[in-house]
Design a protein around this motif. Structure first.
Motif, PDB file in Angstrom:
ATOM      1  N   GLN A 607      22.574 -34.641  24.433  1.00 28.26           N
ATOM      2  CA  GLN A 607      23.321 -33.411  24.698  1.00 28.26           C
ATOM      3  C   GLN A 607      24.266 -33.628  25.872  1.00 28.26           C
ATOM      4  N   SER A 608      25.201 -32.705  26.053  1.00 27.46           N
ATOM      5  CA  SER A 608      26.237 -32.884  27.075  1.00 27.46           C
ATOM      6  C   SER A 608      26.034 -32.007  28.303  1.00 27.46           C
ATOM      7  N   TYR A 609      24.949 -31.222  28.345  1.00 26.15           N
ATOM      8  CA  TYR A 609      24.764 -30.334  29.498  1.00 26.15           C
ATOM      9  C   TYR A 609      23.275 -30.194  29.844  1.00 26.15           C
ATOM     10  N   VAL A 610      23.066 -29.702  31.057  1.00 26.82           N
ATOM     11  CA  VAL A 610      21.719 -29.481  31.599  1.00 26.82           C
ATOM     12  C   VAL A 610      21.318 -28.029  31.354  1.00 26.82           C
ATOM     13  N   ILE A 611      20.030 -27.788  31.122  1.00 24.49           N
ATOM     14  CA  ILE A 611      19.507 -26.426  31.023  1.00 24.49           C
ATOM     15  C   ILE A 611      18.418 -26.262  32.087  1.00 24.49           C
ATOM     16  N   GLY A 612      17.996 -25.023  32.302  1.00 18.96           N
ATOM     17  CA  GLY A 612      16.991 -24.804  33.342  1.00 18.96           C
ATOM     18  C   GLY A 612      16.032 -23.688  33.001  1.00 18.96           C
ATOM     19  N   PHE A 613      14.797 -23.828  33.493  1.00 19.19           N
ATOM     20  CA  PHE A 613      13.783 -22.772  33.396  1.00 19.19           C
ATOM     21  C   PHE A 613      13.534 -22.265  34.809  1.00 19.19           C
ATOM     22  N   ILE A 614      13.631 -20.957  34.987  1.00 18.89           N
ATOM     23  CA  ILE A 614      13.551 -20.388  36.329  1.00 18.89           C
ATOM     24  C   ILE A 614      12.497 -19.293  36.370  1.00 18.89           C
ATOM     25  N   VAL A 615      11.571 -19.418  37.342  1.00 18.83           N
ATOM     26  CA  VAL A 615      10.670 -18.316  37.670  1.00 18.83           C
ATOM     27  C   VAL A 615      11.393 -17.511  38.749  1.00 18.83           C
ATOM     28  N   PRO A 616      11.941 -16.336  38.413  1.00 21.76           N
ATOM     29  CA  PRO A 616      12.728 -15.596  39.404  1.00 21.76           C
ATOM     30  C   PRO A 616      11.839 -14.877  40.414  1.00 21.76           C
ATOM     31  N   ASN A 617      12.404 -14.630  41.596  1.00 24.97           N
ATOM     32  CA  ASN A 617      11.721 -13.808  42.585  1.00 24.97           C
ATOM     33  C   ASN A 617      11.743 -12.362  42.088  1.00 24.97           C
ATOM     34  N   GLN A 618      10.557 -11.766  41.973  1.00 30.28           N
ATOM     35  CA  GLN A 618      10.445 -10.448  41.345  1.00 30.28           C
ATOM     36  C   GLN A 618      11.269  -9.392  42.088  1.00 30.28           C
ATOM     37  N   LYS A 619      11.172  -9.386  43.412  1.00 29.12           N
ATOM     38  CA  LYS A 619      11.884  -8.386  44.205  1.00 29.12           C
ATOM     39  C   LYS A 619      13.402  -8.526  44.040  1.00 29.12           C
ATOM     40  N   GLU A 620      13.884  -9.783  44.071  1.00 24.36           N
ATOM     41  CA  GLU A 620      15.319 -10.028  43.950  1.00 24.36           C
ATOM     42  C   GLU A 620      15.836  -9.685  42.548  1.00 24.36           C
ATOM     43  N   LEU A 621      15.024  -9.990  41.532  1.00 23.06           N
ATOM     44  CA  LEU A 621      15.454  -9.706  40.155  1.00 23.06           C
ATOM     45  C   LEU A 621      15.531  -8.201  39.912  1.00 23.06           C
ATOM     46  N   LEU A 622      14.541  -7.461  40.433  1.00 18.00           N
ATOM     47  CA  LEU A 622      14.554  -6.002  40.264  1.00 18.00           C
ATOM     48  C   LEU A 622      15.750  -5.385  40.986  1.00 18.00           C
ATOM     49  N   LYS A 623      16.073  -5.925  42.167  1.00 21.03           N
ATOM     50  CA  LYS A 623      17.235  -5.440  42.917  1.00 21.03           C
ATOM     51  C   LYS A 623      18.524  -5.719  42.133  1.00 21.03           C
ATOM     52  N   MET A 624      18.603  -6.909  41.547  1.00 28.35           N
ATOM     53  CA  MET A 624      19.776  -7.292  40.762  1.00 28.35           C
ATOM     54  C   MET A 624      19.904  -6.398  39.522  1.00 28.35           C
ATOM     55  N   ALA A 625      18.774  -6.103  38.896  1.00 27.73           N
ATOM     56  CA  ALA A 625      18.779  -5.256  37.699  1.00 27.73           C
ATOM     57  C   ALA A 625      19.250  -3.842  38.035  1.00 27.73           C
ATOM     58  N   GLU A 626      18.827  -3.346  39.199  1.00 29.82           N
ATOM     59  CA  GLU A 626      19.242  -2.011  39.632  1.00 29.82           C
ATOM     60  C   GLU A 626      20.756  -1.956  39.824  1.00 29.82           C
ATOM     61  N   GLN A 627      21.313  -3.020  40.420  1.00 28.00           N
ATOM     62  CA  GLN A 627      22.764  -3.080  40.636  1.00 28.00           C
ATOM     63  C   GLN A 627      23.517  -3.117  39.303  1.00 28.00           C
ATOM     64  N   LYS A 628      22.918  -3.790  38.313  1.00 27.78           N
ATOM     65  CA  LYS A 628      23.557  -3.914  37.000  1.00 27.78           C
ATOM     66  C   LYS A 628      23.176  -2.764  36.055  1.00 27.78           C
ATOM     67  N   ARG A 629      22.329  -1.842  36.568  1.00 26.77           N
ATOM     68  CA  ARG A 629      21.870  -0.692  35.799  1.00 26.77           C
ATOM     69  C   ARG A 629      21.153  -1.105  34.523  1.00 26.77           C
ATOM     70  N   VAL A 630      20.322  -2.133  34.684  1.00 23.47           N
ATOM     71  CA  VAL A 630      19.472  -2.586  33.577  1.00 23.47           C
ATOM     72  C   VAL A 630      18.051  -2.124  33.874  1.00 23.47           C
ATOM     73  N   LEU A 631      17.458  -1.389  32.954  1.00 24.86           N
ATOM     74  CA  LEU A 631      16.118  -0.840  33.167  1.00 24.86           C
ATOM     75  C   LEU A 631      15.060  -1.714  32.491  1.00 24.86           C
ATOM     76  N   GLY A 632      13.830  -1.623  33.030  1.00 21.47           N
ATOM     77  CA  GLY A 632      12.729  -2.343  32.393  1.00 21.47           C
ATOM     78  C   GLY A 632      11.783  -2.966  33.401  1.00 21.47           C
ATOM     79  N   SER A 633      10.635  -3.434  32.911  1.00 25.20           N
ATOM     80  CA  SER A 633       9.651  -4.110  33.759  1.00 25.20           C
ATOM     81  C   SER A 633      10.149  -5.515  34.088  1.00 25.20           C
ATOM     82  N   PHE A 634       9.460  -6.159  35.001  1.00 27.58           N
ATOM     83  CA  PHE A 634       9.821  -7.527  35.384  1.00 27.58           C
ATOM     84  C   PHE A 634       9.806  -8.445  34.167  1.00 27.58           C
ATOM     85  N   GLU A 635       8.766  -8.303  33.320  1.00 28.64           N
ATOM     86  CA  GLU A 635       8.649  -9.152  32.136  1.00 28.64           C
ATOM     87  C   GLU A 635       9.806  -8.917  31.166  1.00 28.64           C
TER      88      GLU A 635
END
Length: 709
Positions: A607-635
């Protein structure tokens, strides 16, 4: 790393002026009286140099340039003699400390999960003499139960005082100790026990019930199970050929037959068969002699200044890992007290500590501590998260002090006023008395190392070693405040760099020689148990009779003789267009971003590119989701395509990504809600990624991101 100063410009100017004035008034007397000049001289000195001008010539510490060191004390060539020597010197000194459990209770979390919380009391201490007698009686009892000298015995147990007592008993009676991680799965446990043909195993009640019991039919030679924390009551559901004993009953048996069966070891006898945590597949058993371990701890002890009976070490990492075992043996050889803990009870904020009660570090107040980068990264992110919630004035003061101290320590100066006024709360997280904090097991990022140096007000050194070298290779000197390096070779070994043409690393490279790291010396172990093919592949003996181990890591030597780890052979992947990508480099660059709790980079050669698996920081992801107005649980957010794209954008636009080539930055990512712990089998006990297991676990996602599905 600079921290932004978020504070009123006028107030900032006034504070800078007063700090400048304070520095001017106090600098000269402080410089003359504090030993700063001597620390600067030591930090800048040449620490190791090559034995000759030949590019393949090994580097050796200037402190052992004429000959390698291999013994702590004259005449003490086996581990039982080292412990006896320490017992004679420190007879009534506290040796092993265990905290009393006052109460346990179940606490229901807002999400409905139940966490067990504990309230712990004071540390109860065994003296050196009491620990020595406990080990002697236990060894005698094992012999009375039929354990033979030079016959393997296994320990499958959590880190605790009984673990080290059992180990010392086995050293005394020449029983090679087979160590197995408490987090290993059933097949790996059965493999280790079957391969080493053990008849006796030392374990805990919990591990017997949860793991060992299930695989007993696969270990037909096993006859005796000794519980460090259980009774001798025989249960009917065990096979008829197995007897369960308590540690206390075996010690009582040994007391009645003291020393009748004792067979003292020789320096070349196997002390430990240590099964690696298996980051690349089935665990391998590394054969470690008494001479190997003593050589390794000799090198480590020399690198820690003023190590002695006034020190207290906190033990919480797995004793089945060479880092923790070596650290505790170093401490016990010099009269330190070792107080036991666990990752779940280490600090006041740890998961099992009831709110308002003390964690182990607060109670013990250790002066010495070892850690793996994963734990130090967590501390770093937690503290910086709290800084982010401060008021503008508080945040500005913290930032000002942080940046001021960073400049001072880079010049070799200390900052006692900042330490007492600003950083004392952070320092108290680990008891408040730490004087040496050593990181090992994997590379530590420069940002985290600098942060720990500043906020915990003590030297934070990196060590480099492997199970195959008894954990010994390099340790940074305590007055060396540079970051990103692992220090000079220890006095027990030497290091050379071997060309790796495929990766483009050569020991003739300028300005720094580079290549695969080979470690040689008396600390290099005997090879892999019942695996001659792999032993011949990884170990060799030179014309002088010295053993060498090929690490698979790529390093470079700096002019002062210090080593820096820059790559790993197994982490290098060639992309479709011919570019080489170091997966470890990608992960190291992106791991300290606030949104990232953990990351695994992956690439296919077709393949020609790299991919990644990320365990996100829960607090940071929820904050980011709020800014983007995306609702839902962490999962659900982790499975949301919008959030995946947003996290990828943050990664790609971060300053960290600027240190990577464009083809090294992951082009697609998968957010993962489940944290990677040793219990999941996706990381080792030292929190190194198990790439093979991660690939299998996320195979469908790999195919999807590469267009297969």
């Amino acid at each position: 790393m600079q921290i932004k100063e978020d504070i009123n410009p006028v107030l900032l100017y006034i504070l800078h002026f007063f700090m400048w004035l304070y520095g001017v008034i106090t600098f000269v007397p402080w410089f003359l009286l504090s030993g700063a000049r001597e620390r600067q001289r030591r930090a800048e000195r040449i620490k190791a140099k090559p034995l000759s001008e030949d590019p393949i010539s090994p580097f050796r510490s200037v402190d052992s340039f004429q000959s390698l060191a291999s013994s702590l004390y004259p005449g003490c060539d086996t581990l039982d003699k080292v412990f006896k020597h320490a017992t004679d010197l420190f007879t009534d000194k506290g040796c092993l400390g265990t905290r009393e459990v006052l109460s346990e209770e179940d606490e229901i979390q807002p999400n409905g999960k139940v966490f067990k919380k504990v309230i712990l009391g004071k540390y109860n201490w065994m003296t050196y003499n009491e620990a020595y007698l406990a080990a002697s009686h236990f060894g005698s009892g094992l012999a009375a139960l039929g354990q033979k000298p030079r016959s393997n015995i296994a320990i499958f147990c959590e880190t605790r005082a009984e673990w080290i007592i059992s180990a010392q008993a086995c050293f005394m009676y020449n029983f090679p100790l087979v160590t197995l991680y408490a987090t290993l799965g059933g097949p790996a446990i059965a493999h280790g026990l079957t391969e080493t043909e053990v008849t006796h195993i030392i374990t805990s009640k919990e591990l017997l019930q949860s793991k060992l019991k299930k695989i007993l039919p696969q270990v037909p030679l096993l006859r005796h199970i000794i519980l460090v924390d259980g009774s001798t009551s025989q249960q009917s559901d065990y096979p008829n050929n197995i007897t369960v004993h308590s540690m206390a009953s075996v010690q009582a048996l040994g007391l009645r037959q003291a020393n009748q069966h004792r067979s003292s070891p020789m320096a070349h006898d196997i002390a430990v068969i240590m099964y690696t945590s298996g980051s690349t597949g089935i665990p391998k058993g590394v054969m470690i002699s008494h001479r190997n371990i003593i050589s390794g701890i000799t090198g480590m002890a020399q690198r820690i200044p003023d190590l002695g009976d006034k020190d207290t070490y906190i033990g919480y990492l797995p004793l089945a890992h060479v880092l923790e075992l070596s650290a505790e043996l170093v401490c016990l050889s010099r009269g330190c007290g070792v107080g036991y803990s666990s990752p779940q009870t280490l600090s006041d904020q740890s998961t099992k500590i009831k709110k308002g009660s003390k964690g182990d570090a607060s109670e013990l107040q250790p002066t010495l501590m070892a850690a793996v980068p994963e734990i130090m990264d967590r501390i770093y992110k937690n503290v910086m998260s709290k800084v982010g919630t401060m008021s503008a004035v508080q945040k500005g003061l913290f930032s000002l002090a942080y940046n001021y101290k960073m400049k001072q320590i880079s010049r070799g100066y200390s900052t006692p006023l900042c330490d007492r006024v600003v950083f004392w709360k952070v320092r108290k997280l680990l008891g408040g008395k730490l004087r040496v904090l050593l990181s090992g097991g994997a590379p530590l990022s420069a940002a985290t190392q600098r942060f720990m140096n500043i906020c915990f007000c003590c030297p934070v050194g990196q060590g480099y070693g492997l199970t195959e070298t008894c954990g010994a290779g390099t340790i940074t000197e305590m007055w060396d405040y540079s970051t990103g390096r692992v220090g000079a070779p220890l006095v027990c070994c030497e290091i050379k760099l071997k060309n790796w043409e495929e990766g483009g690393y050569f020991n003739t490279d300028k300005p720094y020689p580079r290549g695969e790291i080979l470690i040689g010396g008396p600390n290099v172990t005997m090879g892999y148990y019942k695996n001659d093919l792999k032993t011949k592949e990884d170990f060799c003996v030179d014309e002088n009779g010295q053993r060498w181990f090929s690490t698979g890591d790529i390093g470079e030597f700096h002019p002062d003789g210090c080593l820096k780890i820059i790559d790993r052979k197994k982490d290098l992947v060639k992309l479709q267009a011919g570019e080489y990508v170091s997966l470890g480099k990608v992960e190291a660059a992106l791991k300290n971003l606030p949104i990232v709790d953990n990351i695994c980079a992956y690439a296919n050669s077709d393949q020609s590119y790299v991919i990644g698996f990320i365990v996100p920081n829960q607090k940071e992801l929820l904050k980011m989701a709020e800014q983007k107005r995306v609702l839902g649980s962490f999962e659900s957010l982790c499975n949301n395509a919008t959030m995946e794209k947003e996290v990828l954008r943050v990664l790609t636009e971060s300053p960290a990504a600027a240190t990577l080539e464009k083809f090294e930055i992951p082009a697609k990512i998968r957010l993962v809600a489940e944290p990677w712990t040793p219990e999941t089998g996706l990381v080792t006990d030292a929190f190194k990624l198990k790439r093979k297991e991660l690939k299998s676990h996320y195979q469908e996602d790999i195919e999807r991101m590469y267009g297969g599905k």
